[in-house]
Design a protein around this motif. Structure first.
Motif, short mmCIF file in Angstrom:
data_model
loop_
_atom_site.label_atom_id
_atom_site.label_comp_id
_atom_site.label_asym_id
_atom_site.label_seq_id
_atom_site.Cartn_x
_atom_site.Cartn_y
_atom_site.Cartn_z
N LEU A 1 -23.57 -85.03 24.29
CA LEU A 1 -24.84 -85.24 24.98
C LEU A 1 -25.64 -86.35 24.32
O LEU A 1 -26.18 -87.22 25.00
N LEU A 2 -25.72 -86.34 23.01
CA LEU A 2 -26.42 -87.40 22.28
C LEU A 2 -25.78 -88.74 22.59
O LEU A 2 -26.47 -89.72 22.90
N GLY A 3 -24.47 -88.81 22.54
CA GLY A 3 -23.76 -90.05 22.81
C GLY A 3 -24.00 -90.56 24.23
O GLY A 3 -24.21 -91.75 24.45
N GLN A 4 -23.99 -89.64 25.18
CA GLN A 4 -24.25 -90.02 26.58
C GLN A 4 -25.64 -90.62 26.72
O GLN A 4 -25.84 -91.59 27.44
N ARG A 5 -26.59 -90.03 26.05
CA ARG A 5 -27.97 -90.52 26.15
C ARG A 5 -28.15 -91.87 25.46
O ARG A 5 -28.89 -92.72 25.93
N ILE A 6 -27.46 -92.06 24.35
CA ILE A 6 -27.48 -93.37 23.69
C ILE A 6 -26.91 -94.41 24.65
O ILE A 6 -27.49 -95.48 24.86
N ARG A 7 -25.78 -94.08 25.28
CA ARG A 7 -25.14 -95.00 26.23
C ARG A 7 -26.09 -95.30 27.40
O ARG A 7 -26.24 -96.46 27.80
N GLU A 8 -26.72 -94.27 27.94
CA GLU A 8 -27.65 -94.47 29.07
C GLU A 8 -28.77 -95.43 28.69
O GLU A 8 -29.11 -96.34 29.44
N GLN A 9 -29.35 -95.20 27.51
CA GLN A 9 -30.46 -96.06 27.06
C GLN A 9 -29.98 -97.49 26.81
O GLN A 9 -30.68 -98.44 27.13
N ARG A 10 -28.81 -97.63 26.22
CA ARG A 10 -28.25 -98.95 25.96
C ARG A 10 -28.03 -99.69 27.27
O ARG A 10 -28.40 -100.86 27.42
N LYS A 11 -27.45 -99.00 28.25
CA LYS A 11 -27.17 -99.64 29.54
C LYS A 11 -28.45 -100.00 30.29
O LYS A 11 -28.50 -101.01 30.98
N GLU A 12 -29.49 -99.14 30.14
CA GLU A 12 -30.78 -99.46 30.76
C GLU A 12 -31.34 -100.77 30.23
O GLU A 12 -32.03 -101.49 30.93
N LYS A 13 -31.04 -101.07 28.97
CA LYS A 13 -31.48 -102.33 28.36
C LYS A 13 -30.58 -103.49 28.79
O LYS A 13 -30.89 -104.64 28.52
N GLY A 14 -29.44 -103.17 29.41
CA GLY A 14 -28.52 -104.20 29.84
C GLY A 14 -27.65 -104.76 28.72
O GLY A 14 -27.12 -105.87 28.82
N TRP A 15 -27.51 -103.97 27.65
CA TRP A 15 -26.74 -104.43 26.49
C TRP A 15 -25.31 -103.93 26.55
O TRP A 15 -25.05 -102.79 26.92
N THR B 1 -29.33 -93.80 10.38
CA THR B 1 -28.72 -94.53 11.49
C THR B 1 -29.38 -94.12 12.81
O THR B 1 -29.68 -94.95 13.66
N PHE B 2 -29.62 -92.82 12.97
CA PHE B 2 -30.27 -92.32 14.18
C PHE B 2 -31.65 -92.96 14.33
O PHE B 2 -32.04 -93.38 15.42
N ILE B 3 -32.39 -93.06 13.23
CA ILE B 3 -33.72 -93.67 13.28
C ILE B 3 -33.62 -95.13 13.71
O ILE B 3 -34.42 -95.60 14.53
N ARG B 4 -32.65 -95.86 13.18
CA ARG B 4 -32.45 -97.26 13.58
C ARG B 4 -32.14 -97.35 15.08
O ARG B 4 -32.65 -98.21 15.79
N ILE B 5 -31.30 -96.44 15.56
CA ILE B 5 -30.94 -96.42 16.98
C ILE B 5 -32.18 -96.20 17.84
O ILE B 5 -32.41 -96.91 18.82
N VAL B 6 -32.99 -95.22 17.46
CA VAL B 6 -34.21 -94.92 18.20
C VAL B 6 -35.15 -96.14 18.20
O VAL B 6 -35.73 -96.48 19.23
N GLU B 7 -35.28 -96.78 17.05
CA GLU B 7 -36.16 -97.95 16.95
C GLU B 7 -35.66 -99.10 17.80
O GLU B 7 -36.43 -99.75 18.51
N VAL B 8 -34.36 -99.37 17.75
CA VAL B 8 -33.80 -100.48 18.52
C VAL B 8 -33.89 -100.20 20.02
O VAL B 8 -34.24 -101.09 20.80
N LEU B 9 -33.62 -98.97 20.41
CA LEU B 9 -33.72 -98.62 21.83
C LEU B 9 -35.18 -98.52 22.29
O LEU B 9 -35.45 -98.50 23.49
N ASP B 10 -36.10 -98.41 21.34
CA ASP B 10 -37.52 -98.28 21.63
C ASP B 10 -37.81 -97.05 22.50
O ASP B 10 -38.47 -97.13 23.53
N VAL B 11 -37.24 -95.92 22.06
CA VAL B 11 -37.48 -94.63 22.72
C VAL B 11 -37.86 -93.62 21.66
O VAL B 11 -37.59 -93.83 20.47
N SER B 12 -38.48 -92.54 22.07
CA SER B 12 -38.75 -91.48 21.11
C SER B 12 -37.47 -90.68 20.89
O SER B 12 -36.59 -90.64 21.76
N ALA B 13 -37.35 -90.07 19.75
CA ALA B 13 -36.14 -89.33 19.39
C ALA B 13 -35.84 -88.23 20.41
O ALA B 13 -34.68 -87.97 20.72
N ASP B 14 -36.88 -87.60 20.96
CA ASP B 14 -36.63 -86.50 21.89
C ASP B 14 -35.95 -86.96 23.18
O ASP B 14 -35.31 -86.18 23.86
#
Length: 110
Positions: free
Chosen positions: A4-18, A48-61
């Motif tokens: 689930l975490l991985g899917q959400r990371i992917r979703e956020q990454r794709k929303e950024k077009g990266w 690493t999770f914190i870096r991911i959240v910061e780069v994606l510019d989303v809250s951890a939740d």
């Protein structure tokens, strides 16, 4: 949870077009590692999770919301447990105290 975490990371990454490679570069990880994260094969360390959240510019939740109870629900549950142990008279007094407190919050927080 990893999937689930991985899917959400992917979703956020794709929303950024990266691409995976672009995202991996931004978070200073290998593209293979990001792929493993997105597939749920690996789970990131906290830093690493914190870096991911910061780069994606989303809250951890946004990434873990179904995995942890929100603070509001935890507080609501605790309040309900405490109130359930009170007598009717004590409940009335607790409500009066709570009303007095919430009515004066603007004055208290100044």
């Amino acid at each position: 949870m990893n999937t689930l975490l991985g899917q959400r990371i992917r979703e956020q990454r794709k929303e950024k077009g990266w691409t995976i490679e672009q995202f991996a570069e931004r978070v200073d990880l290998s593209a293979n590692y990001v792929g493993d994260l997105e597939r749920g094969v690996k789970i990131p360390k906290l830093e690493t999770f914190i870096r991911i959240v910061e780069v994606l510019d989303v809250s951890a939740d946004v990434l873990i919301r179904d995995s942890v109870a929100s603070a509001s629900h935890v507080a609501d549950d605790e309040l309900c447990r405490k109130l359930s142990r009170l007598t009717p008279g004590q409940k009335k007094a607790a409500i009066d105290i709570l009303n007095a407190y919430t009515d004066n919050i603007p004055y208290i927080t100044k």
